[in-house]
Design a protein around this motif. Structure first.
Motif, PDB file in Angstrom:
ATOM      1  N   SER A 276       4.174  -0.203  -5.899  1.00  0.00           N
ATOM      2  CA  SER A 276       3.226  -0.513  -4.843  1.00  0.00           C
ATOM      3  C   SER A 276       1.906  -0.959  -5.429  1.00  0.00           C
ATOM      4  CB  SER A 276       3.004   0.722  -3.959  1.00  0.00           C
ATOM      5  OG  SER A 276       2.053   0.456  -2.937  1.00  0.00           O
ATOM      6  N   TRP A 277       1.228  -1.828  -4.699  1.00  0.00           N
ATOM      7  CA  TRP A 277      -0.168  -2.146  -5.013  1.00  0.00           C
ATOM      8  C   TRP A 277      -1.009  -0.949  -4.616  1.00  0.00           C
ATOM      9  CZ3 TRP A 277      -3.237  -6.253  -1.710  1.00  0.00           C
ATOM     10  CH2 TRP A 277      -4.553  -6.348  -2.171  1.00  0.00           C
ATOM     11  N   GLU A 278      -1.775  -0.438  -5.557  1.00  0.00           N
ATOM     12  CA  GLU A 278      -2.653   0.704  -5.291  1.00  0.00           C
ATOM     13  C   GLU A 278      -4.033   0.392  -5.847  1.00  0.00           C
ATOM     14  OE1 GLU A 278      -0.422   4.749  -5.176  1.00  0.00           O
ATOM     15  OE2 GLU A 278       0.238   3.757  -7.012  1.00  0.00           O
ATOM     16  N   ARG A 279      -5.005   0.330  -4.950  1.00  0.00           N
ATOM     17  CA  ARG A 279      -6.343  -0.090  -5.348  1.00  0.00           C
ATOM     18  C   ARG A 279      -7.087   0.977  -6.138  1.00  0.00           C
ATOM     19  NH1 ARG A 279      -4.507  -1.705  -0.839  1.00  0.00           N
ATOM     20  NH2 ARG A 279      -4.785  -3.792   0.027  1.00  0.00           N
TER      21      ARG A 279
ATOM     22  N   THR B  74      -0.295  -3.148   5.043  1.00  0.00           N
ATOM     23  CA  THR B  74      -1.749  -2.998   4.983  1.00  0.00           C
ATOM     24  C   THR B  74      -2.321  -3.131   6.400  1.00  0.00           C
ATOM     25  OG1 THR B  74      -1.704  -5.349   4.413  1.00  0.00           O
ATOM     26  CG2 THR B  74      -2.007  -3.789   2.605  1.00  0.00           C
TER      27      THR B  74
ATOM     28  N   SER C 114       4.435   5.810   2.194  1.00  0.00           N
ATOM     29  CA  SER C 114       5.110   7.017   1.716  1.00  0.00           C
ATOM     30  C   SER C 114       6.051   7.615   2.748  1.00  0.00           C
ATOM     31  CB  SER C 114       4.076   8.066   1.297  1.00  0.00           C
ATOM     32  OG  SER C 114       3.271   8.462   2.398  1.00  0.00           O
TER      33      SER C 114
ATOM     34  N   SER D 122       0.855  -1.184   0.000  1.00  0.00           N
ATOM     35  CA  SER D 122       0.000   0.000   0.000  1.00  0.00           C
ATOM     36  C   SER D 122       0.887   1.228   0.000  1.00  0.00           C
ATOM     37  CB  SER D 122      -0.954   0.032   1.204  1.00  0.00           C
ATOM     38  OG  SER D 122      -0.248   0.302   2.396  1.00  0.00           O
ATOM     39  N   TYR D 123       0.327   2.339  -0.485  1.00  0.00           N
ATOM     40  CA  TYR D 123       1.095   3.576  -0.521  1.00  0.00           C
ATOM     41  C   TYR D 123       0.301   4.708   0.130  1.00  0.00           C
ATOM     42  CZ  TYR D 123       4.556   6.948  -2.056  1.00  0.00           C
ATOM     43  OH  TYR D 123       5.542   7.910  -2.080  1.00  0.00           O
TER      44      TYR D 123
ATOM     45  N   SER E  77       2.683   1.078 -10.500  1.00  0.00           N
ATOM     46  CA  SER E  77       1.502   0.986  -9.649  1.00  0.00           C
ATOM     47  C   SER E  77       0.812  -0.331  -9.996  1.00  0.00           C
ATOM     48  CB  SER E  77       0.558   2.165  -9.897  1.00  0.00           C
ATOM     49  OG  SER E  77      -0.618   2.035  -9.121  1.00  0.00           O
TER      50      SER E  77
ATOM     51  N   ILE F 208       1.966   6.645  -6.043  1.00  0.00           N
ATOM     52  CA  ILE F 208       3.394   6.397  -5.884  1.00  0.00           C
ATOM     53  C   ILE F 208       4.214   6.972  -7.032  1.00  0.00           C
ATOM     54  CG2 ILE F 208       3.409   4.095  -6.945  1.00  0.00           C
ATOM     55  CD1 ILE F 208       5.443   3.313  -4.711  1.00  0.00           C
TER      56      ILE F 208
ATOM     57  N   LYS G  14      -6.370   5.166  -5.629  1.00  0.00           N
ATOM     58  CA  LYS G  14      -5.496   6.316  -5.846  1.00  0.00           C
ATOM     59  C   LYS G  14      -4.147   5.838  -6.375  1.00  0.00           C
ATOM     60  CE  LYS G  14      -7.579   8.964  -2.079  1.00  0.00           C
ATOM     61  NZ  LYS G  14      -7.331   9.638  -0.776  1.00  0.00           N
ATOM     62  N   LYS G  15      -3.701   6.438  -7.442  1.00  0.00           N
ATOM     63  CA  LYS G  15      -2.407   6.099  -8.030  1.00  0.00           C
ATOM     64  C   LYS G  15      -1.429   7.211  -7.663  1.00  0.00           C
ATOM     65  CE  LYS G  15      -4.281   2.495  -9.987  1.00  0.00           C
ATOM     66  NZ  LYS G  15      -3.975   1.120  -9.562  1.00  0.00           N
TER      67      LYS G  15
END
Length: 347
Positions: A34-37, A71, A16, A10-11, A51, A42, A39-40
């Motif tokens: 990073s895995w970002e569900r 997470t 961050s 997660s970011y 991402s 990183i 919001k992009k």
């Protein structure tokens, strides 16, 4: 120099602030993304990284060696197990897991797979704790008898992050700040013989424990750990009494505040405390009373990642092992049982 390609799960704030800056800074790591569900974010900070759209995409990337499981606590066991089964080394934030049994299972799995599994107990590398540790190691206080660590703040309003305030097996201050303090105590004093605890709800409208006091019983000393959200004026966060003297120290590490301001951990003064936060030592030497202020050690979370690098590349022990993480979870379980039963729990 071997480079370890690393991905975050997660970011948000932790990714961050606590992970990406140090992974990016350390020459032995390559921040892959990073895995970002939804919001992009990183790529705004690190334009060349990826991402990832899903956990499965990270696990399927054979170039990745290390996964950072940052997470919410309730996902740690499942995501870490999947990472290990995919052949990835892992760093897991606190609280390591929900139960000690889960922690022990992950520890066994990592060893079975020949992988490194570390718990991100970054507060071992805070300036204040490093200072307390150094003072204790000098033995200038004599035999220790009573130690109090507190992690308090004035935060009467509920946190906007639902997973921290909604009742669940992973929620509550004992699982949020408790792991930091328990880990520090175990790091200094080892595993106790017994535990007694009081957990309570103090804030208006709170539905999870937001106050705790835990006493760790040792043959020759008592260690008290306290946490709460209603301390507008705080006492020293570290109070160490020995048979010869005492040491009092504030919780004054500057790293989190500076990282939240967007500073990168490569400044020449990373990360010194102001002189006003130096700890007070009062003891005696050769019959002479001494009262003085002790300069603070410098904190640096990069040292944690250096430990991870040495573990993976040179097969050294992890900077915080999974077995140590399991011990912390056992203390938390004992504290919860003690508060529920109103009795001392023997370990």
């Amino acid at each position: 120099m071997r480079t370890i390609k690393t991905a975050l799960l997660s970011y948000g704030m932790s990714g961050s602030v606590f992970h990406a800056p140090f992974i990016d800074l350390h020459a032995g790591f390559e921040l892959a993304g990073s895995w970002e569900r939804s919001k992009k974010l990183i790529q705004q900070d690190y334009p060349t990284v990826t991402s990832y759209p899903s956990l499965e995409a990270i696990l399927a990337d054979d170039t990745l060696e290390l996964v950072i499981v940052n997470t919410p606590t309730g996902t740690h066991y499942d995501f870490t197990k999947k990472a290990l089964l995919a052949g990835k080394h892992a760093v897991v934030e606190k609280a390591f897991t929900i139960t000690a049994a889960e922690a022990e299972e992950l520890s066994h799995l990592a060893k079975e797979k020949g992988l490194k599994l570390a718990v991100f107990q970054n507060r071992r590398w805070d300036s204040d704790f490093k200072t307390v540790k150094k003072v204790i190691e000098t033995a200038c206080l004599g035999e220790l008898v009573e130690i109090t660590f507190s992690y308090e703040a004035y935060l009467p309003q509920l946190n906007t992050k639902a997973h921290l305030e909604e009742p669940s097996p992973a929620a509550g201050l004992i699982r949020d700040r408790g792991p930091h303090m328990i880990d520090q105590a175990l790091c200094l004093f080892g595993y106790p013989q017994a535990v007694f605890a009081d957990l309570a709800i103090m804030r208006t409208d709170s539905r999870v424990n937001d106050y705790f006091e835990v006493i760790l019983y040792y043959n020759d000393k008592r260690v008290r750990l306290k946490g709460g959200f209603l301390a507008r004026e705080m006492a020293p966060s570290y109070i160490v009494h020995g048979k010869k003297g005492s040491f009092l120290k504030s919780r004054a590490d500057q790293q989190e505040d500076r990282l939240l301001r967007g500073e990168k951990p490569n400044a020449s003064d990373w990360c010194a405390e102001p002189e006003s936060e130096w700890g007070l030592l009062k003891t005696e030497k050769d019959g002479t009373l001494i009262k003085t202020f002790i300069p603070s050690e410098k904190g640096n979370y990069l040292d944690f990642y250096e430990g991870v690098y040495q573990a993976i590349v040179h097969d050294q022990p992890e900077p915080v092992t999974a077995d140590e993480g399991a011990q912390t979870m056992k203390i938390i379980e004992a504290a919860i049982e003690s508060a529920k039963e109103g009795k001392v729990i023997t370990l």
